[in-house]
Design an enzyme around this catalytic site. Structure first.
Site, PDB file in Angstrom:
ATOM      1  N   ASP A   9       0.863  -1.175   0.000  1.00 33.62           N
ATOM      2  CA  ASP A   9       0.000   0.000   0.000  1.00 33.62           C
ATOM      3  C   ASP A   9       0.902   1.228   0.000  1.00 33.62           C
ATOM      4  OD1 ASP A   9      -1.627   2.163   0.718  1.00 33.62           O
ATOM      5  OD2 ASP A   9      -2.774   1.013   2.192  1.00 33.62           O
ATOM      6  N   ILE A  10       0.830   2.019  -1.029  1.00 31.25           N
ATOM      7  CA  ILE A  10       1.722   3.176  -1.135  1.00 31.25           C
ATOM      8  C   ILE A  10       1.526   4.158   0.014  1.00 31.25           C
ATOM      9  CG2 ILE A  10       0.274   4.632  -2.624  1.00 31.25           C
ATOM     10  CD1 ILE A  10       3.053   5.108  -4.171  1.00 31.25           C
ATOM     11  N   ASN A  23      -5.253  12.818 -10.980  1.00 26.78           N
ATOM     12  CA  ASN A  23      -5.918  13.289 -12.190  1.00 26.78           C
ATOM     13  C   ASN A  23      -5.581  14.777 -12.319  1.00 26.78           C
ATOM     14  OD1 ASN A  23      -8.017  14.929 -10.901  1.00 26.78           O
ATOM     15  ND2 ASN A  23      -8.921  12.984 -10.282  1.00 26.78           N
ATOM     16  N   GLY A  31      -8.717   5.132  -7.057  1.00 26.45           N
ATOM     17  CA  GLY A  31      -7.442   4.432  -7.071  1.00 26.45           C
ATOM     18  C   GLY A  31      -6.432   5.005  -6.106  1.00 26.45           C
ATOM     19  N   VAL A  32      -5.180   5.095  -6.559  1.00 23.64           N
ATOM     20  CA  VAL A  32      -4.080   5.620  -5.746  1.00 23.64           C
ATOM     21  C   VAL A  32      -4.397   7.041  -5.288  1.00 23.64           C
ATOM     22  CG1 VAL A  32      -1.664   6.369  -5.848  1.00 23.64           C
ATOM     23  CG2 VAL A  32      -2.316   4.155  -6.781  1.00 23.64           C
ATOM     24  N   ASP A  33      -4.910   7.858  -6.195  1.00 24.82           N
ATOM     25  CA  ASP A  33      -5.226   9.254  -5.889  1.00 24.82           C
ATOM     26  C   ASP A  33      -6.207   9.354  -4.724  1.00 24.82           C
ATOM     27  OD1 ASP A  33      -5.202  12.028  -6.231  1.00 24.82           O
ATOM     28  OD2 ASP A  33      -6.646  11.998  -7.872  1.00 24.82           O
ATOM     29  N   SER A 121      -0.436   5.218 -14.553  1.00 30.01           N
ATOM     30  CA  SER A 121      -1.298   4.999 -15.727  1.00 30.01           C
ATOM     31  C   SER A 121      -1.777   3.568 -15.922  1.00 30.01           C
ATOM     32  CB  SER A 121      -0.629   5.488 -17.026  1.00 30.01           C
ATOM     33  OG  SER A 121      -0.572   6.894 -17.045  1.00 30.01           O
ATOM     34  N   VAL A 124      -6.956   2.805 -14.015  1.00 35.85           N
ATOM     35  CA  VAL A 124      -8.104   3.230 -14.816  1.00 35.85           C
ATOM     36  C   VAL A 124      -7.671   3.860 -16.146  1.00 35.85           C
ATOM     37  CG1 VAL A 124      -8.362   5.521 -13.759  1.00 35.85           C
ATOM     38  CG2 VAL A 124     -10.365   4.343 -14.648  1.00 35.85           C
ATOM     39  N   TYR A 125      -6.414   4.329 -16.252  1.00 38.31           N
ATOM     40  CA  TYR A 125      -5.938   4.920 -17.502  1.00 38.31           C
ATOM     41  C   TYR A 125      -5.544   3.862 -18.525  1.00 38.31           C
ATOM     42  CZ  TYR A 125      -6.019   9.658 -15.531  1.00 38.31           C
ATOM     43  OH  TYR A 125      -6.399  10.853 -14.995  1.00 38.31           O
TER      44      TYR A 125
END
Length: 170
Positions: A9-10, A23, A31-33, A121, A124-125
């Protein structure tokens, strides 16, 4: 620079700076964001809003990077970068590599010597994970920086194993 890959986990990494696959709005997302904003608390969002009100009124451009506080995260800073959306018809690899290079540049400006990166990326990208790992590792290896350790934090074991194989192959 030492480069390693871990599964984890970052938001739990004990480093100077955590990279956020943000984004362009800088105002949180999924996500990560979303995880970084939730765990880091309102201080991160407040600084992101200030950046939007000053330098980045139209949002952070793809491939660029900017730092904020890390709030309640176990890091000093969050370095936000916007990865490109994958396209099979257009080579956006230079923008993906720019994300890693610009994050290292910002880390150098901050004086950060340890940085944790997500796989930019590849969520979801839509960037294929195997290529995203190769792009990340090659760019981290080839970029001059004062950062002493870069950790690629991967969400699952197959991606970590691939990253380990690629690290060992060079």
């Amino acid at each position: 620079m030492q480069i390693d890959a871990v599964r984890g986990d970052i938001t739990e990494q004990q480093v100077d700076a955590i990279v956020n696959a943000a984004n362009s709005s800088l105002l949180g997302g999924g996500g990560v964001d979303g995880a970084i904003h939730r765990r880091g608390g309102p201080e991160i969002l407040a600084e992101c809003r200030a950046l939007r009100a000053s330098r980045y009124g139209k949002g952070l451009p793809t491939g660029q990077a900017v730092a904020t506080t890390a709030g309640r995260l176990p890091a000093r800073w969050v370095i936000h970068t916007v990865g490109p959306v994958y396209s099979s018809g257009t080579d956006r690899s230079p923008l993906l590599r720019d994300c890693y290079r610009n994050c290292l540049r910002v880390a150098d400006e901050l004086g950060a010597v340890t940085v944790a990166f997500p796989l930019i990326s590849a969520g979801v990208y839509g960037w294929p994970a195997d290529d995203a790992i190769r792009q990340a590792l090659n760019t981290l290896r080839d970029t001059e920086t004062a950062v002493e350790r870069a950790t690629l934090v991967l969400f699952d074991e197959p991606k970590r194993l691939l990253a380990e194989q690629l690290l060992a192959a060079r």
